[in-house]
Design a protein around this motif. Sequence first.
Motif, PDB file in Angstrom:
ATOM      1  N   ARG A 189      -2.906 -13.914  -9.730  1.00 26.82           N
ATOM      2  CA  ARG A 189      -1.602 -13.523 -10.373  1.00 26.82           C
ATOM      3  C   ARG A 189      -0.605 -14.409 -10.664  1.00 26.82           C
TER       4      ARG A 189
ATOM      5  N   ARG B   3     -11.150  -8.912  -5.275  1.00 32.99           N
ATOM      6  CA  ARG B   3      -9.762  -8.831  -4.816  1.00 32.99           C
ATOM      7  C   ARG B   3      -9.092 -10.356  -4.328  1.00 32.99           C
TER       8      ARG B   3
ATOM      9  N   ARG C  43       7.571  -6.773  -6.298  1.00 35.01           N
ATOM     10  CA  ARG C  43       7.591  -7.931  -5.134  1.00 35.01           C
ATOM     11  C   ARG C  43       9.319  -8.274  -4.684  1.00 35.01           C
TER      12      ARG C  43
ATOM     13  N   ARG D 151       0.868  -1.009   0.138  1.00 35.47           N
ATOM     14  CA  ARG D 151      -0.036   0.251   0.154  1.00 35.47           C
ATOM     15  C   ARG D 151       0.790   1.199  -0.007  1.00 35.47           C
TER      16      ARG D 151
ATOM     17  N   ASP E 253       2.055 -14.170   0.761  1.00 30.93           N
ATOM     18  CA  ASP E 253       3.114 -15.196   0.393  1.00 30.93           C
ATOM     19  C   ASP E 253       4.225 -15.219   1.523  1.00 30.93           C
TER      20      ASP E 253
HETATM   21  O1   DC Z   1      -3.516  -7.055   3.188  1.00 32.93           O
HETATM   22  P1   DC Z   1      -3.958  -5.933   2.473  1.00 32.93           P
HETATM   23  O2   DC Z   1      -5.192  -5.760   2.015  1.00 32.93           O
HETATM   24  O3   DC Z   1      -3.404  -4.527   3.313  1.00 32.93           O
HETATM   25  O4   DC Z   1      -2.852  -6.139   1.214  1.00 32.93           O
HETATM   26  C1   DC Z   1      -2.835  -5.013   0.018  1.00 32.93           C
HETATM   27  C2   DC Z   1      -2.674  -5.716  -1.189  1.00 32.93           C
HETATM   28  O5   DC Z   1      -1.343  -6.183  -1.285  1.00 32.93           O
HETATM   29  C3   DC Z   1      -3.450  -6.925  -1.666  1.00 32.93           C
HETATM   30  O6   DC Z   1      -3.829  -6.740  -2.962  1.00 32.93           O
HETATM   31  C4   DC Z   1      -2.687  -8.145  -1.592  1.00 32.93           C
HETATM   32  C5   DC Z   1      -1.247  -7.600  -1.576  1.00 32.93           C
HETATM   33  N1   DC Z   1      -0.359  -8.240  -0.787  1.00 32.93           N
HETATM   34  C6   DC Z   1       0.486  -9.203  -1.283  1.00 32.93           C
HETATM   35  O7   DC Z   1       0.356  -9.365  -2.834  1.00 32.93           O
HETATM   36  N2   DC Z   1       1.292  -9.726  -0.723  1.00 32.93           N
HETATM   37  C7   DC Z   1       1.437  -9.679   0.390  1.00 32.93           C
HETATM   38  N3   DC Z   1       2.663 -10.161   1.150  1.00 32.93           N
HETATM   39  C8   DC Z   1       0.896  -8.663   1.076  1.00 32.93           C
HETATM   40  C9   DC Z   1      -0.147  -8.234   0.358  1.00 32.93           C
END
Ligand code: DC
Length: 226
Positions: free
Chosen positions: A192, A185, A118, A49, A141
């Motif tokens: 993905r 979501r 990532r 975020r 993950d």
């Molecule tokens: O948990 P959250 O809703 O605050 O996460 C925000 C976004 O980030 C959500 O689309 C998933 C992604 N995310 C991710 O891909 N890998 C992570 N380790 C944490 C969150």
Amino acid sequence: MSPPEVVASAPEVTVVAIDGPAGAGKSTVGRGVAAELGVGYLDTGAMYRAVTVAVLRRGIDPDDDHAVASATRSLDMVIDDRDGVTWVSVDGVDATGEIRGSEVTAAVSAVAANSAVRAELVERQRRWVRDHGGAVVEGRDIGSVVFPDAALKLYVTASPRVRAERRVAQSGGDVDEIEDAIRERDRKDSSRTDSPLVEASDAQIVDTTVMSIDEVVADIVGRLRR
Ligand code: DC
């Protein structure tokens, strides 16, 4: 004769990985377990975020992979969990409220699907945990990619309906609309290509559909004590 050389090995740090879909109760569970263990708590979703905040502030298109990746690498991001809140600063400016806004929530999936983002964030997450001497780490993950050797892996889940109802109880809104958004979501996070949301094969599944989140924390803390 000189004394034998002592090779200092770094003590193993304790990592508890908590994965699962949005709104299942991961943060409450994670903070409860972290308090019990006396370790820090890292919300990795807040990091994705925070990148999204920087992207939007700079007027970058969230789908422009190259520009988003380069913004991430140059990002000054500070994450600190205090009093049940993950405080976030982006390039020296507080973004604690901004990261939860609807604009960021709508754009974050595209940012989280970017492999270069990532790679950079996984590196920062590992460094954060090393610097803090262990942590409870929450995300999608964590047990599968970031810390595959975590001491404990939990996959916290609940039905989309129950997650929507909890969100409405917390901040209002239309339950059907919120449930649809949650399902969408989940679909994006699970489909993905890079590091989709999956249950690590050695994760313990914690379903909070019928158990309250407080009961779940008590149950996990009980298991940790044993
Ligand atoms: O948990 P959250 O809703 O605050 O996460 C925000 C976004 O980030 C959500 O689309 C998933 C992604 N995310 C991710 O891909 N890998 C992570 N380790 C944490 C969150």
